[in-house]
Scaffold this active site. Structure first.
Site, PDB file in Angstrom:
ATOM      1  N   HIS A  98     -51.660   9.228 -35.048  1.00 34.85           N
ATOM      2  CA  HIS A  98     -52.316   8.777 -36.281  1.00 34.85           C
ATOM      3  C   HIS A  98     -53.822   8.699 -36.117  1.00 34.85           C
ATOM      4  O   HIS A  98     -54.332   8.625 -34.997  1.00 34.85           O
ATOM      5  CB  HIS A  98     -51.775   7.400 -36.724  1.00 34.85           C
ATOM      6  CG  HIS A  98     -51.940   6.343 -35.682  1.00 34.85           C
ATOM      7  ND1 HIS A  98     -51.064   6.187 -34.628  1.00 34.85           N
ATOM      8  CD2 HIS A  98     -52.878   5.383 -35.516  1.00 34.85           C
ATOM      9  CE1 HIS A  98     -51.447   5.182 -33.874  1.00 34.85           C
ATOM     10  NE2 HIS A  98     -52.555   4.683 -34.374  1.00 34.85           N
ATOM     11  N   HIS A 100     -57.282   6.515 -37.541  1.00 30.14           N
ATOM     12  CA  HIS A 100     -57.798   5.329 -38.243  1.00 30.14           C
ATOM     13  C   HIS A 100     -59.068   5.704 -38.997  1.00 30.14           C
ATOM     14  O   HIS A 100     -59.929   6.397 -38.455  1.00 30.14           O
ATOM     15  CB  HIS A 100     -58.239   4.248 -37.246  1.00 30.14           C
ATOM     16  CG  HIS A 100     -57.192   3.682 -36.368  1.00 30.14           C
ATOM     17  ND1 HIS A 100     -56.690   2.418 -36.551  1.00 30.14           N
ATOM     18  CD2 HIS A 100     -56.560   4.167 -35.267  1.00 30.14           C
ATOM     19  CE1 HIS A 100     -55.805   2.149 -35.600  1.00 30.14           C
ATOM     20  NE2 HIS A 100     -55.710   3.192 -34.800  1.00 30.14           N
TER      21      HIS A 100
HETATM   22  P1  AMP Z   1     -53.175   2.276 -32.481  1.00 30.23           P
HETATM   23  O1  AMP Z   1     -53.542   1.083 -31.644  1.00 30.23           O
HETATM   24  O2  AMP Z   1     -54.247   3.325 -32.537  1.00 30.23           O
HETATM   25  O3  AMP Z   1     -51.847   2.821 -31.998  1.00 30.23           O
HETATM   26  O4  AMP Z   1     -53.027   1.767 -33.953  1.00 30.23           O
HETATM   27  C1  AMP Z   1     -51.849   1.290 -34.497  1.00 30.23           C
HETATM   28  C2  AMP Z   1     -52.224   0.532 -35.729  1.00 30.23           C
HETATM   29  O5  AMP Z   1     -51.048   0.359 -36.499  1.00 30.23           O
HETATM   30  C3  AMP Z   1     -52.790  -0.872 -35.473  1.00 30.23           C
HETATM   31  O6  AMP Z   1     -54.081  -0.953 -36.042  1.00 30.23           O
HETATM   32  C4  AMP Z   1     -51.779  -1.803 -36.153  1.00 30.23           C
HETATM   33  O7  AMP Z   1     -52.408  -2.895 -36.786  1.00 30.23           O
HETATM   34  C5  AMP Z   1     -51.120  -0.889 -37.153  1.00 30.23           C
HETATM   35  N1  AMP Z   1     -49.758  -1.222 -37.535  1.00 30.23           N
HETATM   36  C6  AMP Z   1     -48.739  -1.578 -36.730  1.00 30.23           C
HETATM   37  N2  AMP Z   1     -47.608  -1.758 -37.442  1.00 30.23           N
HETATM   38  C7  AMP Z   1     -47.927  -1.504 -38.740  1.00 30.23           C
HETATM   39  C8  AMP Z   1     -47.200  -1.509 -39.969  1.00 30.23           C
HETATM   40  N3  AMP Z   1     -45.908  -1.828 -40.020  1.00 30.23           N
HETATM   41  N4  AMP Z   1     -47.861  -1.197 -41.109  1.00 30.23           N
HETATM   42  C9  AMP Z   1     -49.169  -0.877 -41.086  1.00 30.23           C
HETATM   43  N5  AMP Z   1     -49.906  -0.848 -39.953  1.00 30.23           N
HETATM   44  C10 AMP Z   1     -49.305  -1.149 -38.799  1.00 30.23           C
END
Ligand code: AMP
Ligand code: ZN
Length: 142
Positions: A98, A100
């Site tokens: 993903h 951000h």
């Molecule tokens: P990363 O650390 O780059 O893997 O980012 C994962 C992101 O997903 C984090 O910023 C979390 O806050 C977000 N996240 C985790 N679970 C969910 C969810 N169910 N819905 C939306 N965002 C989420």
């Protein structure tokens, strides 16, 4: 093993969606580092950049352009961070590829992860505004 982003892509877990097509999904981060913190995912699962299909990575990058412009217009801020983390050592916490998009305000610490869960009502309202603005942006640039 269940993947939360696959569950969101399949519709079996909730998300504040901003955009969806056959290949991609964009939704608001549940723990926003800043108001408007968005995630873009390919629906097809891969853990990270090392295994993701290049066409999915390209599609994510392409969608980031209208989304960035819409975030700048709707949320504002002084800048916008585009981040993409791979493997735990780099800070990745959800192992489904993903990107951000994080609006940034001058002087605020450069965080990628928020500490507090966002308010569902506020996230829902913002997702709706962003979704509407994105449709207009895509129509204007089609
Ligand atoms: P990363 O650390 O780059 O893997 O980012 C994962 C992101 O997903 C984090 O910023 C979390 O806050 C977000 N996240 C985790 N679970 C969910 C969810 N169910 N819905 C939306 N965002 C989420
Ligand atoms: Zn997944």
């Amino acid at each position: 093993m269940t993947c939360i982003f696959c569950a969101i892509a399949e519709g079996s877990a909730p998300a504040h969606k901003v955009y969806e097509d056959e290949q991609l999904l964009a939704f608001l981060d549940l723990f926003p580092a800043h108001r408007g913190h968005l995630l873009i995912i390919p629906k097809r699962h891969s853990d990270d950049i090392f295994t993701a299909d290049p066409s999915d990575i390209a599609a994510v990058a392409r969608l980031s352009v209208p989304l960035a412009r819409v975030l700048d217009r709707v949320v504002g801020g002084d800048g916008l961070g585009v981040h993409q983390l791979n493997r735990a050592a780099a800070g990745q916490t959800v192992f489904h590829y993903h990107m951000h998009l994080i609006p940034q305000t001058e002087g605020r610490p450069l965080n990628i992860h928020g500490r507090a869960r966002g308010d569902d009502g506020e996230l829902a309202e913002l997702a709706q505004s962003l979704s509407r603005a994105l449709k207009a942006e895509m129509e204007a640039t089609a």
